[in-house]
Motif scaffolding. Structure first.
Motif: not given
Length: 60
Positions: A28-30, A38-39, A43-44
Motif C-alpha cells: 500500500d505504501a509503495w 488500488n492494491r 501488486i500487478r
C-alpha cells in the motif's frame, strides 16, 4: 457449446493469495507513493517489474 463456438481466452486471470499485514502495508505504501489507485494494480506492477528485472539479470 459446439467446438466451432469456443469461448475466447480471458485477458486477465483472477488469483487468490495471502499476504502478511507487513506485506500489505508495504504494498500500500509503495502504491501510494506512486499514485497507484488500488492494491491490485500495485501488486500487478510490482510483479511486472520483478519479472522484467529477472529477465535482465538472466541475460547479463
Amino acid at each position: 457449446m459446439k467446438e466451432s463456438q469456443a469461448r475466447p481466452k480471458p485477458e486477465h486471470h483472477r488469483i487468490g493469495t495471502t499476504f502478511t499485514d507487513d506485506e500489505i502495508e508495504s504494498i500500500d505504501a509503495w502504491g501510494f507513493a506512486r499514485r497507484i489507485r488500488n492494491r491490485s494494480e500495485a501488486i500487478r506492477r510490482l510483479v511486472s517489474q520483478a519479472l522484467i528485472q529477472e529477465v535482465k539479470t538472466a541475460t547479463d
